[in-house]
Scaffold this active site. Structure first.
Site: not given
Ligand code: E4P
Length: 234
Positions: A84
């Protein structure tokens, strides 16, 4: 539509993986911190052994050289690791380099259709638009998904899958599915909400009650073995 679980909590991942409905996992530095796990590499390795689908593990750096080195390290943990990277110029440069080597890359922190086009041009395996965080500031997160799906559909050469992230409730999942998004990464609590409907509970209770009134049983052994059918068929 693929369902990824959005957590670094091993117990949650194990429990939901047992349903057979998990297609992958996404983590991020905040979810790792929340998990309380103090060995990120061991954590990612274990997650990748539990769920055979793509497991997103995020680099920690923000500069090209260090992200590239971190990405190469993470990719070697397991074959199903998706590295990522943030949607920045350096992150997309890493994305292009890693994807050209055959590594899955999940480009995260996407908040515009323009960014999603760049992620696709960089060869991302997944792009993660954050719908909940857009909603949080009064914008329309699901409209972004609609725009990205429309744009990607117009360019078959784009191989990037739309991975809807920052999901807050089942409505985000349903709307994303209606739009043809490839993946939704869903917090464990929201996955559990997807199962629930009061009429299902009410209907099942009625079936159980009505069956008990018949006084009948389906003839299985106490150890679960199936008895031969009375008609003589095996
Ligand atoms: C994906 O893994 C993203 O990092 C995650 O969905 C972010 O979610 P949030 O906006 O609740 O932190």
């Amino acid at each position: 539509m693929k369902f990824f679980v959005d957590t670094a909590d091993l117990a949650e991942i194990k429990e939901l993986a047992a349903t057979g409905l998990l297609d992958g996992v996404t983590t991020n530095p905040s979810l790792v911190a929340k998990s309380g796990h103090h060995d990120f590499i061991a954590l990612v390795k274990e997650i990748a052994s539990i769920v055979p689908g793509p497991v997103s593990a995020e680099v920690a750096a923000t500069d090209f050289d260090t992200m590239m080195a971190e990405g190469l390290y993470l990719a070697r943990i397991a074959r199903n690791i998706a590295v990522k990277v943030p949607l920045t110029p350096a992150g997309l440069k890493v994305c292009k380099a890693l994807s050209q080597q055959g590594t899955m890359v999940n480009v995260t922190l996407c908040f515009s259709a323009a960014q999603a086009i760049l992620a696709a041009k960089a060869g991302a395996t997944f792009v993660s638009p954050f719908v909940g965080r857009l909603d949080d500031i009064g914008e329309n997160g699901m409209q972004l998904i609609a725009d990205i799906c429309q744009i990607y559909k117009a360019y078959p050469q784009f191989k990037t899958e739309v991975l809807v992230a920052s999901v807050r409730h089942p409505g985000h999942v349903i709307e994303a599915a209606k739009m043809g998004a490839h993946v939704a990464t869903i917090p464990p609590s929201v996955i559990r909400q997807l199962f629930n409907h009061p009429l299902t509970d009410k209907g099942l209770a009625q079936f159980v009650s009505d069956w008990q009134k018949t006084g009948q049983k389906i003839p299985i052994d106490s150890d679960g073995k199936v008895q031969p059918l009375k008609s003589g068929r095996a």
